[in-house]
Design an enzyme around this catalytic site. Structure first.
Site, mmCIF file in Angstrom:
data_model
loop_
_atom_site.group_PDB
_atom_site.id
_atom_site.type_symbol
_atom_site.label_atom_id
_atom_site.label_comp_id
_atom_site.label_asym_id
_atom_site.label_seq_id
_atom_site.Cartn_x
_atom_site.Cartn_y
_atom_site.Cartn_z
ATOM 1 N N CYS A 137 0.863 -1.183 0.000
ATOM 2 C CA CYS A 137 0.000 0.000 0.000
ATOM 3 C C CYS A 137 0.901 1.234 0.000
ATOM 4 C CB CYS A 137 -0.922 0.113 1.204
ATOM 5 S SG CYS A 137 -2.015 -1.285 1.405
ATOM 6 N N TRP A 196 -3.022 -2.498 -1.552
ATOM 7 C CA TRP A 196 -2.773 -3.907 -1.870
ATOM 8 C C TRP A 196 -3.440 -4.679 -0.740
ATOM 9 C CZ3 TRP A 196 -0.504 -8.250 0.303
ATOM 10 C CH2 TRP A 196 -0.262 -9.313 -0.575
ATOM 11 N N ASN A 248 -0.831 1.961 5.955
ATOM 12 C CA ASN A 248 -0.055 0.951 5.239
ATOM 13 C C ASN A 248 0.545 0.026 6.283
ATOM 14 O OD1 ASN A 248 1.738 -0.496 3.621
ATOM 15 N ND2 ASN A 248 3.330 1.067 3.799
ATOM 16 N N GLY A 249 0.272 -1.271 6.158
ATOM 17 C CA GLY A 249 0.825 -2.230 7.116
ATOM 18 C C GLY A 249 -0.247 -3.210 7.557
ATOM 19 N N LYS A 271 10.257 -14.391 -13.572
ATOM 20 C CA LYS A 271 9.910 -13.229 -14.400
ATOM 21 C C LYS A 271 8.764 -13.561 -15.333
ATOM 22 C CE LYS A 271 11.364 -10.906 -12.835
ATOM 23 N NZ LYS A 271 12.010 -10.435 -11.683
HETATM 24 C C1 F6R Z 1 10.120 -10.244 -8.552
HETATM 25 C C2 F6R Z 1 10.388 -9.353 -7.447
HETATM 26 C C3 F6R Z 1 10.285 -9.894 -6.082
HETATM 27 C C4 F6R Z 1 11.275 -9.203 -5.141
HETATM 28 C C5 F6R Z 1 11.020 -9.659 -3.706
HETATM 29 C C6 F6R Z 1 12.032 -9.073 -2.749
HETATM 30 O O1 F6R Z 1 10.269 -9.599 -9.775
HETATM 31 O O2 F6R Z 1 10.643 -8.190 -7.622
HETATM 32 O O3 F6R Z 1 10.458 -11.269 -6.051
HETATM 33 O O4 F6R Z 1 12.575 -9.517 -5.525
HETATM 34 O O5 F6R Z 1 9.737 -9.270 -3.317
HETATM 35 O O6 F6R Z 1 12.017 -7.692 -2.783
HETATM 36 P P1 F6R Z 1 13.257 -6.844 -2.325
HETATM 37 O O7 F6R Z 1 14.368 -7.120 -3.245
HETATM 38 O O8 F6R Z 1 12.790 -5.435 -2.375
HETATM 39 O O9 F6R Z 1 13.573 -7.299 -0.923
#
Ligand code: F6R
Length: 593
Positions: free
Chosen positions: A2, A73, A99-100, A474
């Protein structure tokens, strides 16, 4: 997840908040809402759907100078109008965005709020009513908010308007980001710096367990002991145009194209001629440890596998990759002197933060490798390294993956103390990615061949298998095609049963030692009807291969081969007409456990 934004000042709050929300949509985008003060009254507009839709609902002429907004979200309750924020307390006095996750919201309901009516399924409505409850006991708003947040367990960034005094925005923050930006014409408060860019000169990232209020001219910040805290403002050096799509149709495509320049930027940041520029304390921390524990989620976790490879190969230090969400609730055997390295693009991922806190409390040093110096993880960790990827806006991570791998390669080289050709090899990798980008039409053609598939498999071994994991993530997250990555040798042990006529199986072959065996495994799937594709490094390519990856040092192959897979995912998703930058059910920053 969010996104929340508040604005108070002489500009039109509606525009400021809606624009800010649109910039924060990467954090969640199933519903949106705004509360605006007009003639000392609060007006609320909200609905399921994107901020664009909210903009249409706000098609009115009045100008407001105070507003708070939310892009959601969903955690508690389906995305619909009633569950959208802002929420209001029963007597209509307190209007709030959040948010949370409030973990103890049910307990709060039956402890304090039996007399209250709840209209939504959210945890947030409880907070609005709790503030009202304490205020009804004669507390002023600031005290009522303090008493309320002292009861809350979980994570929250809250913005609150008191309808009796609608000239202030109250806020509170714990375990989820909240940043205040100051401009000559007003104050903005948001979940991220992006809504501050272009108009705020200074900002302050709030610490956990702080709260306060802002007016047009003033910011007052307090800790939970009600003691006022001085503000440590920092200069904000971000321009608005850094967050645009430029000439690209999507942020994801733009971010894929930025990858060569990010590698060059990292060379500039971390190399001083041939010498690596990393703080001696960080090097010492790793050199002194007997094991490296790499902790991350999703794409960052897949990047961690390459980090493991570098630390083991170059530094001879045993390394292990942990899924943050699992490590929070398990107690692995910790021997001797471990060092914990956390990879996170956002630096705000709740599971990774929880692990970081857990092991820092036990006295183990932590190194955060993030894309945001202002993030919670950068702030909490003993040491921080920046991946300098620039803001990543598309929900599917691309440039952060390669930047994380590059930083880990540089770090491992620095720890090893070996003479290095890394800088040169990185420059070659940047050129190789540019060549792939020039040839992207070939990848678009491959996308046409798999767009109608219901299952896709990536196969590889060793380093290539780790890229397959990221490639599969991806493809599935933006195309919604079920995609799995298999270590090609494992196929025969069960998974090959999934191969049917026409199922696309894509082999990644960039390593001399495993190239021929992966190809043999691919033939095994082809014999069972699979439609086979090979993405191979030039030096080991065969005429029938589908995409030739320019030669690079074998240990940097992942940052190059992954680009082919990123583009494939992008083209499949666009051919399907999906919203590539905002795939369904996802959010960029996963700030809930
Ligand atoms: C996939 C993606 C997620 C993030 C994961 C961790 O494309 O972006 O899998 O890699 O949510 O997020 P970070 O790297 O921000 O801790």
């Amino acid at each position: 997840m969010c996104g929340i934004v508040g604005y108070i000042g002489s500009k039109d709050a509606k525009d400021m908040v809606l624009t800010g929300l649109q910039q924060l949509e990467y954090r969640g985008y199933d519903s949106a809402g705004i509360a605006l003060v007009h003639n000392q009254e609060v007006k609320i507009y909200k609905d399921q759907g994107r901020v664009e839709h909210l903009r249409e609902l706000c098609d009115f002429a009045f100008c407001s100078h105070l507003g708070i907004g939310h892009t959601r979200w969903a955690t508690h309750g389906v995305p619909n109008k009633i569950n959208s924020h802002p929420h209001i307390s029963n007597n209509g006095r307190f209007v709030l965005v959040h948010n949370g996750v409030i973990e103890n919201y049910k307990k709060i309901k039956y402890t304090y709020l039996n007399e209250y009516t709840f209209y939504s399924e959210t945890d947030t409505e409880v907070v609005a009513n709790l503030i009202e409850y304490f205020s009804n006991q004669g507390k002023d708003t600031r005290d009522a908010i303090l008493m309320s947040i002292s009861e809350l367990e979980g994570s929250y960034a809250l913005l609150v308007i008191d309808q009796k005094d609608p000239n202030k925005i109250y806020f509170a923050k714990n375990k989820t980001p909240l940043i205040i930006g100051v401009a000559y014409d007003g104050v903005t408060i948001a979940s991220d710096v992006i809504p501050l860019a272009g108009h705020c000169d200074q900002y302050v990232g709030l610490e956990d367990k702080t709260f306060g209020y802002i007016t047009k001219e003033e910011i007052h910040l307090f800790n939970y002991f009600n003691k006022e805290i001085s503000l440590k403002m920092k200069n904000l050096d971000l321009k608005n145009n850094e967050f645009g799509k430029g000439d690209f149709d999507h942020f994801m495509l733009k971010e894929i194209h930025e990858q060569p320049s990010i590698i060059r930027h990292l060379i500039q940041e971390y190399f001083d001629k041939e010498k690596i520029n990393i703080s001696p304390e960080i090097i010492k921390c790793i050199k002194n440890c007997t094991k490296i524990n790499l902790v991350a989620c999703g794409t960052s976790m897949y990047a961690s596998y390459m980090a493991k490879y570098y630390f083991e190969k170059l530094c001879n230090i045993p390394s292990e990759v942990f899924v943050a969400s699992e490590l929070v609730y398990s107690s692995p055997l910790i021997l001797d002197k471990p060092c914990f390295i956390y990879l996170s693009q956002s630096g705000e991922t709740a599971d990774s933060i929880a692990v970081m806190k857990k092991f820092m409390d036990k006295g183990y040093p932590s190194i955060a490798i993030t894309n945001s110096v202002a993030s919670s993880m950068a702030h909490l960790a003993t040491y921080h390294l920046d991946i300098f990827a620039g803001k990543e806006i598309a929900v599917a991570s691309t440039k952060a993956y390669i930047a994380q791998i590059v930083v880990c390669a540089i770090l491992a080289k620095a720890v090893s103390g070996q003479k290095t050709n890394l800088k040169n090899n990185l420059s070659k990798a940047a050129l190789a990615i540019e060549k792939i980008l020039e040839d992207k039409i070939l990848i678009k053609n491959i996308a046409k061949e798999i767009v109608d598939a219901t299952n896709v498999f990536y196969i590889g071994r060793g380093i290539d298998y780790w890229v397959c994991l990221e490639a599969a993530l991806k493809l599935k997250e933006i195309s919604y095609i079920h995609t799995e990555a298999f270590s090609s040798g494992e196929l025969k042990h069960g998974s090959i049963a999934l191969i049917d006529r026409g199922v696309p199986v894509i082999a990644i072959c960039t390593q001399e030692g495993t190239n021929s065996i992966v190809r043999s495994n691919l033939i095994e799937t082809k014999s069972r009807g699979a439609k086979d594709f090979v993405f191979a490094m030039e030096s080991m390519s065969e005429p029938s291969d589908d995409f030739i990856i320019p030669n690079v040092a074998h240990y940097l192959a992942p940052i190059v081969s992954v680009v082919v897979c990123q583009l494939l995912a992008y083209y499949v998703a666009t051919l399907k007409g999906n919203d590539v930058d905002k795939p369904k059910n996802l959010a960029k920053s996963v700030t809930v456990e």
